[in-house]
Design a protein around this motif. Structure first.
Motif, mmCIF file in Angstrom:
data_model
loop_
_atom_site.group_PDB
_atom_site.id
_atom_site.type_symbol
_atom_site.label_atom_id
_atom_site.label_comp_id
_atom_site.label_asym_id
_atom_site.label_seq_id
_atom_site.Cartn_x
_atom_site.Cartn_y
_atom_site.Cartn_z
ATOM 1 N N LYS A 97 -15.299 40.797 84.619
ATOM 2 C CA LYS A 97 -15.660 40.761 83.198
ATOM 3 C C LYS A 97 -17.172 40.780 82.991
ATOM 4 C CE LYS A 97 -15.275 37.811 79.088
ATOM 5 N NZ LYS A 97 -14.723 36.529 78.556
ATOM 6 N N THR A 98 -17.894 40.002 83.788
ATOM 7 C CA THR A 98 -19.339 39.882 83.589
ATOM 8 C C THR A 98 -20.126 41.041 84.191
ATOM 9 O OG1 THR A 98 -19.497 38.498 85.576
ATOM 10 C CG2 THR A 98 -19.261 37.382 83.455
ATOM 11 N N GLN A 99 -19.656 41.590 85.316
ATOM 12 C CA GLN A 99 -20.426 42.623 86.011
ATOM 13 C C GLN A 99 -19.904 44.038 85.782
ATOM 14 O OE1 GLN A 99 -20.426 41.011 90.084
ATOM 15 N NE2 GLN A 99 -22.522 40.351 89.739
ATOM 16 N N GLN A 100 -18.632 44.153 85.419
ATOM 17 C CA GLN A 100 -18.016 45.452 85.125
ATOM 18 C C GLN A 100 -18.314 46.499 86.213
ATOM 19 O OE1 GLN A 100 -19.278 46.470 81.119
ATOM 20 N NE2 GLN A 100 -17.810 45.041 80.229
ATOM 21 N N PRO A 101 -17.929 46.229 87.434
ATOM 22 C CA PRO A 101 -18.165 47.201 88.514
ATOM 23 C C PRO A 101 -17.328 48.465 88.323
ATOM 24 C CG PRO A 101 -16.729 45.447 89.267
ATOM 25 C CD PRO A 101 -17.201 45.037 87.912
ATOM 26 N N ARG A 102 -17.891 49.601 88.728
ATOM 27 C CA ARG A 102 -17.129 50.853 88.666
ATOM 28 C C ARG A 102 -16.376 51.116 89.964
ATOM 29 N NH1 ARG A 102 -19.787 55.887 90.306
ATOM 30 N NH2 ARG A 102 -21.657 55.463 91.532
ATOM 31 N N LEU A 103 -16.633 50.252 90.952
ATOM 32 C CA LEU A 103 -15.970 50.372 92.247
ATOM 33 C C LEU A 103 -16.034 49.023 92.952
ATOM 34 C CD1 LEU A 103 -14.838 52.019 94.728
ATOM 35 C CD2 LEU A 103 -17.230 52.470 95.340
ATOM 36 N N ILE A 104 -14.924 48.656 93.590
ATOM 37 C CA ILE A 104 -14.907 47.470 94.447
ATOM 38 C C ILE A 104 -14.576 47.922 95.869
ATOM 39 C CG2 ILE A 104 -13.738 45.293 94.985
ATOM 40 C CD1 ILE A 104 -13.266 44.866 92.033
ATOM 41 N N ILE A 105 -15.375 47.433 96.810
ATOM 42 C CA ILE A 105 -15.127 47.685 98.232
ATOM 43 C C ILE A 105 -14.822 46.347 98.881
ATOM 44 C CG2 ILE A 105 -16.110 48.531 100.401
ATOM 45 C CD1 ILE A 105 -17.957 50.322 98.725
ATOM 46 N N SER A 106 -13.710 46.268 99.592
ATOM 47 C CA SER A 106 -13.314 45.018 100.230
ATOM 48 C C SER A 106 -13.274 45.172 101.737
ATOM 49 C CB SER A 106 -11.931 44.584 99.732
ATOM 50 O OG SER A 106 -11.439 43.495 100.506
ATOM 51 N N THR A 107 -13.893 44.231 102.443
ATOM 52 C CA THR A 107 -13.826 44.211 103.906
ATOM 53 C C THR A 107 -12.975 43.042 104.405
ATOM 54 O OG1 THR A 107 -15.830 42.862 104.167
ATOM 55 C CG2 THR A 107 -16.117 45.265 104.047
ATOM 56 N N TYR A 108 -12.218 42.427 103.486
ATOM 57 C CA TYR A 108 -11.330 41.316 103.837
ATOM 58 C C TYR A 108 -9.996 41.541 103.134
ATOM 59 C CZ TYR A 108 -9.910 36.574 105.077
ATOM 60 O OH TYR A 108 -9.255 35.493 105.611
ATOM 61 N N PRO A 109 -8.864 41.382 103.816
ATOM 62 C CA PRO A 109 -7.589 41.863 103.278
ATOM 63 C C PRO A 109 -7.079 41.164 102.023
ATOM 64 C CG PRO A 109 -7.242 40.624 105.306
ATOM 65 C CD PRO A 109 -8.714 40.857 105.189
ATOM 66 N N LEU A 110 -7.422 39.899 101.807
ATOM 67 C CA LEU A 110 -6.817 39.163 100.706
ATOM 68 C C LEU A 110 -7.278 39.636 99.328
ATOM 69 C CD1 LEU A 110 -6.708 35.510 102.091
ATOM 70 C CD2 LEU A 110 -4.995 37.316 102.232
ATOM 71 N N TYR A 111 -8.418 40.310 99.247
ATOM 72 C CA TYR A 111 -8.921 40.720 97.930
ATOM 73 C C TYR A 111 -8.036 41.780 97.277
ATOM 74 C CZ TYR A 111 -13.108 38.047 99.027
ATOM 75 O OH TYR A 111 -13.982 37.031 99.340
ATOM 76 N N SER A 112 -7.427 42.644 98.062
ATOM 77 C CA SER A 112 -6.526 43.635 97.469
ATOM 78 C C SER A 112 -5.324 42.944 96.838
ATOM 79 C CB SER A 112 -6.076 44.649 98.519
ATOM 80 O OG SER A 112 -5.335 44.016 99.547
#
Length: 365
Positions: A97-112
């Motif tokens: 909400k605060t940063q409004q990223p146009r892309l998220i990259i995850s290097t740790y499995p739980l974030y998906s």
């Protein structure tokens, strides 16, 4: 804005995150790139306890860690809507909400998994998941939605396809290592004789036994560089006893350092564990490796990846480690030269750039 999510359970996740962030900064100099360990930020006390337990388990209770690792692949434990998620989903919701990223990259499995839970409430940015293990990949990596999966090698791609992920969603980009591996080495003073790089991660007793087993090599003029890093306190007495028993120029002990890429490219052999980051750094540097510890489950595939391409030797005791090092260095490093040539065929020191470029293809404009 691009958000990269990581976690401090082992070095691989953070190494991949930092390296991709550096590559994105070069590719998109005008864009804000932020790397975050959201687990530590949202639940610092729980995170610290879990990280300490993780480090204890992989060092002193590998059987217990194998059981935990297997449990992580069960939807009832880590799948969407599991009870532990609430605080983390709220933290991720606020960050988006605060940063409004146009892309998220995850290097740790739980974030998906967290993003999939959040997607039931609101729109979420596209996700690129960077899988930091090779071959022995836990199903938790692919349990939830991700627009793209970046993997280290073709063997890992086959495993991910076997989990049911469409081939169109997978890119073989290599493991993202420091971009220093793509740059010329600094000018260094010449040295004589072979040099061993030892990155200790086993128990103090095993480290002491390994150093003792290597003594015959040291007496022939072989030198060693030993960066203790975060292990300095637990290994202090081991290091002190050994250095007191050897000539002063035999062993160079170094504390926390950012020179690992340089050391890997300037030594003749490295002794290390089978972590995803270090073995792919070994591959980027094309340095023969003696793998003296493999964490059950998550690291078995990493060791398989390097050994099947003749880049490493797995050992199970201090004596085996010393014998493997000697075999690589004897006859003017004939075995070492063969191993370097084998690794050169699959080495991808620019994997961070490859990964960043792949991730940008799914970013919103």
């Amino acid at each position: 804005m691009i958000l990269i999510l990581t976690a401090g359970f082992g070095d691989g996740h953070n190494t991949a995150a930092r390296s991709v962030a550096e590559a994105l900064t070069r590719l998109c100099p005008e864009e804000k790139i932020e790397t975050s360990d959201l687990i530590s930020e949202a639940q610092p006390l729980i995170s610290d306890v879990c990280k300490s337990l993780y480090q204890f388990a992989i060092t002193h209770w590998p059987a217990g860690w194998r059981m935990t690792y297997d449990l992580m692949g069960r939807p009832s434990v880590t799948g969407p809507d599991a009870l532990w998620q609430t605080a983390m989903v709220n933290a991720l919701k606020e960050r988006i909400k605060t940063q409004q990223p146009r892309l998220i990259i995850s290097t740790y499995p739980l974030y998906s998994i967290l993003l999939e839970s959040l997607a039931k409430q609101q729109a979420v940015p596209p996700l690129c998941t960077v899988i930091t293990d090779s071959i022995s990949v836990n199903r938790v990596w692919v349990m939830a939605r991700s627009e793209l999966f970046c993997v280290a090698d073709d063997e890992t791609k086959k495993v991910v396809i076997g989990f049911g992920v469409p081939e169109s969603k997978i890119r073989v980009t290599g493991f993202p290592v420091d971009l220093a591996f793509t740059e010329p080495l600094p000018e260094l003073p010449p040295h004589q004789g072979a040099r061993i790089l030892y990155l200790p991660s086993t128990t103090g007793r095993r480290v002491a036994a390994t150093l003792e087993a290597l003594k015959p090599l040291f007496r022939t003029g072989v030198k060693m560089t030993l960066p203790v890093g975060k292990h300095d306190k637990r290994l202090y007495h081991v290091m002190r006893r050994f250095t007191d028993s050897m000539p002063p120029d035999t062993l160079e002990i170094i504390g926390w350092t950012k020179r690992i890429p340089e050391f890997l490219r300037t030594h003749d052999v490295v002794i290390c564990k089978a972590g995803g980051a270090i073995l792919h750094e070994v591959l980027a540097a094309k340095i023969p490796a003696v793998i003296d510890y493999v964490v059950p489950g998550q690291e078995e595939g990493n060791a398989e990846m390097l050994t099947k391409h003749d880049g490493g030797i797995v050992t199970n005791s201090a004596k085996e480690t010393a014998a493997a090092v000697e075999s690589i260095l004897t006859n003017n490093s004939a075995v070492g030269r063969r191993m370097r040539a084998s690794m050169a065929k699959i080495s991808m020191p620019d994997a961070a750039v490859r990964t960043a470029k792949a991730a940008l293809t799914i970013a919103t404009t």
